[in-house]
Design a protein around this motif. Structure first.
Motif, short mmCIF file in Angstrom:
data_model
loop_
_atom_site.label_atom_id
_atom_site.label_comp_id
_atom_site.label_asym_id
_atom_site.label_seq_id
_atom_site.Cartn_x
_atom_site.Cartn_y
_atom_site.Cartn_z
N PRO A 103 -8.28 36.55 36.05
CA PRO A 103 -8.53 36.86 37.46
C PRO A 103 -9.88 36.34 37.94
O PRO A 103 -10.03 35.94 39.10
CB PRO A 103 -8.48 38.40 37.49
CG PRO A 103 -7.60 38.76 36.35
CD PRO A 103 -7.88 37.75 35.27
N GLN B 164 6.13 36.23 33.29
CA GLN B 164 4.71 36.61 33.32
C GLN B 164 3.90 35.64 34.18
O GLN B 164 2.91 36.04 34.78
CB GLN B 164 4.14 36.66 31.90
CG GLN B 164 2.70 37.19 31.87
CD GLN B 164 2.14 37.27 30.47
OE1 GLN B 164 2.82 37.01 29.50
NE2 GLN B 164 0.88 37.63 30.37
N ALA C 236 4.22 37.00 37.45
CA ALA C 236 3.53 38.30 37.52
C ALA C 236 2.02 38.13 37.65
O ALA C 236 1.37 38.90 38.36
CB ALA C 236 3.87 39.12 36.27
N VAL C 237 1.45 37.15 36.96
CA VAL C 237 0.01 36.91 37.08
C VAL C 237 -0.35 36.53 38.51
O VAL C 237 -1.35 37.01 39.07
CB VAL C 237 -0.44 35.81 36.09
CG1 VAL C 237 -1.88 35.37 36.40
CG2 VAL C 237 -0.35 36.32 34.66
N ARG C 238 0.45 35.67 39.12
CA ARG C 238 0.20 35.28 40.50
C ARG C 238 0.30 36.49 41.45
O ARG C 238 -0.52 36.66 42.36
CB ARG C 238 1.20 34.20 40.92
CG ARG C 238 0.99 32.85 40.24
CD ARG C 238 2.13 31.90 40.56
NE ARG C 238 1.85 30.52 40.19
CZ ARG C 238 2.13 29.99 39.01
NH1 ARG C 238 2.67 30.76 38.06
NH2 ARG C 238 1.87 28.72 38.77
N GLU C 239 1.30 37.32 41.21
CA GLU C 239 1.46 38.52 42.05
C GLU C 239 0.27 39.46 41.89
O GLU C 239 -0.20 40.06 42.88
CB GLU C 239 2.76 39.23 41.68
CG GLU C 239 4.01 38.45 42.07
CD GLU C 239 5.28 39.11 41.59
OE1 GLU C 239 6.33 38.85 42.20
OE2 GLU C 239 5.23 39.87 40.60
N GLU C 240 -0.24 39.59 40.68
CA GLU C 240 -1.39 40.47 40.45
C GLU C 240 -2.64 39.93 41.15
O GLU C 240 -3.43 40.70 41.71
CB GLU C 240 -1.66 40.61 38.95
CG GLU C 240 -2.88 41.44 38.59
CD GLU C 240 -2.83 42.86 39.13
OE1 GLU C 240 -3.91 43.45 39.33
OE2 GLU C 240 -1.72 43.38 39.34
N CYS D 281 -2.72 38.31 43.91
CA CYS D 281 -2.56 38.63 45.33
C CYS D 281 -2.80 40.12 45.58
O CYS D 281 -3.44 40.49 46.58
CB CYS D 281 -1.17 38.23 45.81
SG CYS D 281 -0.93 36.44 45.93
N ARG D 282 -2.32 40.97 44.70
CA ARG D 282 -2.54 42.40 44.88
C ARG D 282 -4.03 42.75 44.85
O ARG D 282 -4.49 43.63 45.56
CB ARG D 282 -1.81 43.20 43.79
CG ARG D 282 -0.32 43.38 44.06
CD ARG D 282 0.28 44.42 43.13
NE ARG D 282 0.30 43.97 41.74
CZ ARG D 282 1.32 43.32 41.19
NH1 ARG D 282 2.38 43.03 41.91
NH2 ARG D 282 1.27 42.96 39.92
N ARG D 283 -4.77 42.02 44.02
CA ARG D 283 -6.21 42.30 43.91
C ARG D 283 -6.99 41.86 45.14
O ARG D 283 -8.00 42.49 45.49
CB ARG D 283 -6.78 41.57 42.69
CG ARG D 283 -6.39 42.16 41.35
CD ARG D 283 -7.27 41.60 40.26
NE ARG D 283 -6.92 42.13 38.96
CZ ARG D 283 -7.77 42.17 37.93
NH1 ARG D 283 -9.01 41.73 38.09
NH2 ARG D 283 -7.39 42.65 36.77
#
Length: 263
Positions: free
Chosen positions: A16, A44, A47-51, A53-55
């Motif tokens: 990140p 995954q 999922a890393v890309r989605e995380e 964006c969430r951050r």
């Protein structure tokens, strides 16, 4: 702005903290992120890309659209001409699918692509976007990212060049023909670890290898090629079986931080 905004954003090698401030600002301009789905084994990567964006993005300010990735074919079994034609067909199939998806969006909707590493190094996103741009009015912005070989050098604490010598960045399929003792080599996209073939020609080469750089499952190995390559071959196979996917990169001939000098 002349047309639909399309941001191609380098997100680094997995951590990140690899995101630049420019990349975060560009992500905040995006309404819809398109992601190429590569099956359950590589979920995954999505999922890393989605995380990320969430951050960094406000909830509800964006959405993800995952698209099936067209089949690329058996690259390892192709000669140079077949490989080039196969990649060209793959790019065209991607451009058609991505273009049709974007055309279905409202004209005011901005689109983003989150590119692993840096968009300039062994990634097809810019080329596919340019194919779509040939028949569409896009305002394209490219944001650089931390590349896999930059992350590799940092994790090992090394300089990627010897004093007064160049760095040759290539792929595994071209390594044997391109290798020379007059340059340091960084090798990407090498599922077969072609450096194994160099152990007879240059067994004392220093090898720095890394997989899943920046992620919790990161693995690093280094040492003389002839001493560490068998362990890396076995480890790579185990990791791929365990996780269903692997991204790795390695450097040959890199010098240690203690003996390196600035250019």
């Amino acid at each position: 702005m002349t047309g639909r905004r399309v941001n191609v954003i380098g997100i680094g090698a997995g951590a990140p903290d690899h995101l630049t401030l420019g990349a975060i600002a560009a992500m905040r301009e995006v309404d819809v992120f398109l992601v190429a789905g590569k099956g359950e084994d590589r979920a995954q990567l999505v999922a890393v890309r989605e995380e990320l964006c969430r951050r960094h993005l406000e909830p509800g300010s964006y959405r993800f659209v995952t698209l099936p990735d067209p089949e690329r074919g058996p690259d390892a079994q192709r000669d140079g001409g077949q490989y080039r034609r196969g990649v060209d067909d793959w790019h065209e199939a991607r451009a058609q699918l991505w273009g049709e998806t974007i055309d279905a969006l409202d004209p005011e909707v901005s689109v983003g692509f989150l590119v692993w590493g840096d968009p300039a190094f062994y990634d097809s996103t810019i080329r596919v976007v340019e194919r779509m741009r040939a028949t569409r009015d896009f305002d394209v912005h490219v944001l650089p990212g931390i590349s896999a070989f930059q992350a590799l050098a940092a994790e090992h604490g090394i300089v990627l060049h010897e004093i007064g010598k160049p760095i040759h960045i290539t792929t595994g399929r071209r390594l044997e023909a391109a290798w020379s003792p007059d340059a340091a080599f960084v090798v990407m996209l090498d599922g077969s670890l072609h450096c194994t073939a160099l152990r007879e020609r240059a067994p004392d080469l220093v090898l720095h290898w890394g997989a899943y750089l920046g992620l919790p499952q990161q693995e690093l190995r280094s040492g003389p090629l002839d001493e560490v390559i068998d362990d890396i071959v076995d480890l790579r196979a185990r990791l791929r079986a365990e996780h269903g996917w692997i991204m790795d990169v390695y450097a040959l001939g890199a010098v240690s931080s203690a003996s390196a000098a600035e250019a």
